[in-house]
Design a protein around this motif. Structure first.
Motif, PDB file in Angstrom:
ATOM      1  N   MET A   1     -18.780 -23.731 -11.900  1.00 20.82           N
ATOM      2  CA  MET A   1     -19.708 -25.329 -11.380  1.00 20.82           C
ATOM      3  C   MET A   1     -19.802 -26.640 -12.733  1.00 20.82           C
ATOM      4  O   MET A   1     -19.643 -28.118 -12.065  1.00 20.82           O
ATOM      5  N   PHE A   2     -19.946 -26.888 -13.583  1.00 24.79           N
ATOM      6  CA  PHE A   2     -19.469 -27.615 -14.352  1.00 24.79           C
ATOM      7  C   PHE A   2     -17.660 -28.108 -14.969  1.00 24.79           C
ATOM      8  O   PHE A   2     -18.443 -28.748 -15.792  1.00 24.79           O
ATOM      9  N   ALA A   3     -17.340 -27.530 -14.129  1.00 26.23           N
ATOM     10  CA  ALA A   3     -15.937 -28.219 -13.845  1.00 26.23           C
ATOM     11  C   ALA A   3     -16.162 -29.723 -13.524  1.00 26.23           C
ATOM     12  O   ALA A   3     -15.340 -30.703 -13.062  1.00 26.23           O
ATOM     13  N   HIS A   4     -17.184 -29.891 -12.582  1.00 20.15           N
ATOM     14  CA  HIS A   4     -17.936 -31.061 -11.381  1.00 20.15           C
ATOM     15  C   HIS A   4     -18.396 -31.696 -12.083  1.00 20.15           C
ATOM     16  O   HIS A   4     -19.469 -31.800 -12.869  1.00 20.15           O
ATOM     17  N   PRO A   5     -17.919 -32.756 -12.629  1.00 19.63           N
ATOM     18  CA  PRO A   5     -18.696 -33.770 -13.519  1.00 19.63           C
ATOM     19  C   PRO A   5     -20.256 -34.238 -12.908  1.00 19.63           C
ATOM     20  O   PRO A   5     -20.640 -34.603 -13.295  1.00 19.63           O
ATOM     21  N   VAL A 129     -23.579 -22.396  -2.558  1.00 19.80           N
ATOM     22  CA  VAL A 129     -24.372 -21.333  -3.657  1.00 19.80           C
ATOM     23  C   VAL A 129     -24.544 -21.559  -4.443  1.00 19.80           C
ATOM     24  O   VAL A 129     -25.080 -21.036  -5.567  1.00 19.80           O
ATOM     25  N   ALA A 130     -23.632 -20.892  -5.647  1.00 22.76           N
ATOM     26  CA  ALA A 130     -23.158 -21.344  -7.154  1.00 22.76           C
ATOM     27  C   ALA A 130     -23.749 -22.682  -7.475  1.00 22.76           C
ATOM     28  O   ALA A 130     -24.387 -22.324  -8.354  1.00 22.76           O
ATOM     29  N   VAL A 265     -26.529 -12.936  -6.014  1.00 22.49           N
ATOM     30  CA  VAL A 265     -26.471 -13.655  -4.648  1.00 22.49           C
ATOM     31  C   VAL A 265     -24.864 -14.507  -4.860  1.00 22.49           C
ATOM     32  O   VAL A 265     -24.623 -14.668  -4.201  1.00 22.49           O
ATOM     33  N   SER A 266     -24.849 -15.583  -5.968  1.00 22.34           N
ATOM     34  CA  SER A 266     -23.540 -15.911  -6.329  1.00 22.34           C
ATOM     35  C   SER A 266     -22.788 -15.045  -6.337  1.00 22.34           C
ATOM     36  O   SER A 266     -21.773 -15.701  -6.187  1.00 22.34           O
ATOM     37  N   ARG A 267     -22.884 -14.023  -7.360  1.00 21.84           N
ATOM     38  CA  ARG A 267     -21.358 -13.186  -7.169  1.00 21.84           C
ATOM     39  C   ARG A 267     -21.193 -12.214  -5.706  1.00 21.84           C
ATOM     40  O   ARG A 267     -19.742 -12.019  -5.488  1.00 21.84           O
ATOM     41  N   THR A 318     -30.174 -19.303  -0.948  1.00 19.12           N
ATOM     42  CA  THR A 318     -29.455 -19.402   0.050  1.00 19.12           C
ATOM     43  C   THR A 318     -29.741 -20.243   1.650  1.00 19.12           C
ATOM     44  O   THR A 318     -29.268 -20.903   1.887  1.00 19.12           O
ATOM     45  N   PHE A 319     -31.244 -20.379   1.492  1.00 23.04           N
ATOM     46  CA  PHE A 319     -31.874 -21.106   2.403  1.00 23.04           C
ATOM     47  C   PHE A 319     -31.196 -23.218   2.091  1.00 23.04           C
ATOM     48  O   PHE A 319     -30.903 -23.654   3.433  1.00 23.04           O
TER      49      PHE A 319
END
Length: 395
Positions: A1-5, A129-130, A265-267, A318-319
């Motif tokens: 996720m942290f690859a997205h500035p 989700v992540a 859940v992210s996995r 997830t919600f």
């Protein structure tokens, strides 16, 4: 996720303000209790924080859908920074404290739908989700790590440093958000007028099958969690016969589960359009409430509450992810604001009735009813989406 500035900036801004909120929440509760000497006085702060959501959320959601969301978040942060800073000067006046708590909640009513609406514009759908897991985990870890420190700070130096930290956290959030850029929100509202757009959002919420199921689940879960969360200390003392340290361990068990939930859940899940992962945690939490009402063994309560924390955090992630994936960009502000109303309304009713139920029928009745409400939330949710194996995006 942290690859997205962009996500990195939003995550950093939200984490900064959430850390400040921990200090302010602890200091505010302790300050009001010191000023009023009553639990009712502390409850009034919660009431002052809930009322703005019930009064303003539909209008705030419409603003989020009509105006640039980054500007709304920055304005809300600046507003809250000024109010948090004013508590340093006005914290000795209980009426001023209630008014400022109300004003801080007004800022959150604007900020939260805008922030939740921004996430899908910064990551791909299969990363939702992540992305939500990252935001939730940071919030839980900051609460676990900083709440004890906030209590020590209040004891040593009073409330002013905590409120100063909170004000600084909002300033940091606003600065971080100034460098965030979002794609232009698609214009599909016909702009028939501000109130007409607000009514249109309510109609969408009422007409879409999945949104109705999620809304019913949100309301029933709030009716359960409002009382069971607030009265956990009563369960610990009266039903489990624990000393104060035992209550602290129960809270710690919830925190451990809440941290593990998003990691798990992210996995396991990348597709946010899986309603079973939203409604399944309701079943898990409902069974835990029933177990807490039935058993008195301390180890059973610790394990059950760790599972409860896992179910709560998994369900929250997830919600939000399903709601973001299902709702088009031009409606997200109004839909998220509507769900804020469901949550706070259920929470308010639960807080008002939970104490009465505990006083008349005992604390076990509160947890038995809480478990039944959560199981009902799961049943209504699954019934609402029955016949479809995959949820289609709302048009």
């Amino acid at each position: 996720m942290f690859a997205h500035p962009g996500y990195r900036r939003l995550w950093s801004a939200r984490t900064a303000s959430q850390c400040g909120d921990v200090f302010a929440t602890v200091a505010l509760a302790l300050l009001v209790f010191d000023l009023t000497g009553s639990a009712l006085g502390v409850s009034a702060v919660v009431f002052a924080e809930i009322v703005p959501v019930l009064l303003l959320a539909p209008l705030a959601g419409t603003l989020v859908d009509r105006l640039p969301r980054i500007r709304i978040m920055i304005a809300a942060d600046v507003w809250r920074a000024l109010l948090a800073g004013s508590l340093i000067l006005l914290g000795d006046h209980v009426v001023a404290v209630y008014v400022i708590a109300f004003g801080l909640s007004v800022g959150a009513v604007l900020f939260n739908p805008a922030a939740n609406s921004a996430v899908p514009a910064l990551v791909d759908e299969n990363e939702l989700v992540a992305a939500n897991s990252g935001i939730w985990t940071a919030a839980v870890l900051s609460q676990i790590a900083l709440a004890p420190l906030a209590g020590l700070l209040y004891t040593a130096l009073g409330p002013a440093p905590a409120f100063g930290i909170n004000a600084a956290s909002f300033v940091a959030s606003a600065v971080l958000l100034t460098g965030l850029r979002l794609p232009a929100t698609p214009s599909s509202t016909e702009r028939r007028g501000f109130f007409a757009d607000a009514v249109a959002g309510v109609r969408v919420l009422a007409s879409d099958r999945l949104l109705r199921a999620l809304g019913a689940g949100q309301l029933l879960a709030a009716l359960s969690a409002g009382a069971t969360s607030a009265l956990l200390v009563v369960l610990a003392r009266e039903h489990l016969a624990l000393p104060p340290s035992g209550y602290g361990l129960l809270l710690g068990a919830i925190g451990i589960g809440a941290v593990l939930g998003p990691l798990v859940v992210s996995r396991l899940l990348s597709d946010p359009r899986r309603p079973a992962f939203v409604f399944g945690p309701y079943v898990l939490r409902g069974l835990v409430d029933l177990a807490l009402a039935t058993f008195t063994a301390f180890p059973v309560a610790l394990v059950a509450l760790a599972i409860y924390g896992l179910g709560t955090s998994t369900g929250a992630v997830t919600f939000n992810s399903l709601l973001q994936a299902h709702t088009p960009a031009h409606l997200r502000g109004r839909i998220f604001a509507g769900f804020d109303v469901f949550w706070q309304l259920g929470r308010l009713v639960s807080l008002l009735l939970g104490g009465l139920l505990a006083a008349t029928l005992g604390i076990q009745a509160v947890y038995l009813l809480g478990g039944v409400l959560l199981l009902a939330a799961a049943a209504i949710g699954w019934a609402g989406i029955r016949g479809s194996t995959r949820v289609r995006r709302l048009k």
